[in-house]
Design an enzyme around this catalytic site. Structure first.
Site, PDB file in Angstrom:
ATOM      1  CB  CYS A 163     -55.242  20.916 -12.423  1.00  0.00           C
ATOM      2  SG  CYS A 163     -55.358  22.726 -12.408  1.00  0.00           S
ATOM      3  CB  CYS A 213     -54.711  22.922 -15.422  1.00  0.00           C
ATOM      4  SG  CYS A 213     -53.579  23.352 -14.075  1.00  0.00           S
TER       5      CYS A 213
END
Length: 261
Positions: free
Chosen positions: A153, A150
């Site tokens: 993230c 991600c």
């Protein structure tokens, strides 16, 4: 005595003068007085010396006479103090101090940048509390659902790390990797559809709200501060920003029931 005058071609000529024995000085006749219509197209410089019968010192005056087609003027030329008009050189010691401060500031910015970008999701996961322990110690908890792939993230990791360091003594921080099939039930329970997904739980494990995706740091900080202060609610209970779809976890799924991440 005779008076020296500079003519236009650079030669010197001697002009007759009036000698006044009473004052013991030579005075030159101003040519402009005798020739009022004469046009001066150059400058004449005269050096006039007057002696004083009561003072052995002589006074010298430099007179500059300039002419034009319209008027003739004369005036004294005064010299400015030595060095006037030149800027003072900067102090070398001051320059050295400024250079040292600049270098130290650059090093500080460099190191702080390395610290921020050096924080990874693995570092956060390693420092996080196990989910079961967080739910049993009576402190409020922040659960982050994430994945190593991600991008959002990873971008938020430095901000999350800073907030964790500030509140880690009062708030639990848990990291749950959505690629781990162990957390399928929690994904359904918290309705995780996009990551990063931050769930904010009170001391009893009840969800107060969640923040999904990339948002300003203050959203996360203010929510964590509300939990740490024991407030009945958080200021940002349902906020969604740019996120990665949690559906991509099916491609990266792994089974590791021993891991809390």
């Amino acid at each position: 005595m005779a008076r020296v005058a500079s003519n236009p071609v650079g030669l010197h000529e001697f002009r007759p003068s009036d000698f006044n024995p009473a004052i013991g000085s030579l005075r030159f006749i101003n040519p402009s007085v005798h020739s009022p219509n004469r046009k001066l197209r150059y400058q004449r410089v005269y050096c006039q010396t007057e002696s004083n019968t009561t003072d052995s010192n002589s006074e010298k005056t430099l007179i500059v006479e300039s002419g034009s087609d319209k008027d003739n003027t004369a005036g004294e030329v005064t010299s400015s103090p030595s060095g006037e008009g030149f800027p003072e050189l900067p102090n070398k010691s001051l320059n050295r101090r400024i250079a040292v401060v600049s270098v130290l500031g650059a090093i500080g910015l460099f190191l702080s940048g390395r610290l921020d970008f050096g924080v990874s999701l693995k570092d956060l996961s390693a420092a996080a509390l196990p989910y079961e322990e967080a739910l049993s110690n009576g402190r409020p908890t922040v659960v982050e659902f994430y994945a190593d792939w991600c991008e959002v993230c990873r971008e938020l990791a430095p901000d999350v790390y800073k907030v964790e360091q500030q509140y880690k003594d009062r708030v639990n921080f848990v990291m749950l990797n959505v690629d781990n099939t162990k957390w399928e039930q929690e994904l359904d329970e918290f309705g995780v559809e996009g990551i990063p997904h931050f769930a904010f739980l009170d001391g009893n494990g009840n969800e107060e709200g969640n923040v999904v995706g990339k948002l300003p740091k203050k959203y996360f900080l203010e929510n964590v501060d509300a939990l740490a202060s024991g407030k009945p609610s958080i200021p940002h209970a349902r906020v969604v920003g740019q996120f990665s779809s949690a559906e991509a976890r099916k491609v990266h799924q792994v089974t590791d029931p021993r891991s809390h991440g």
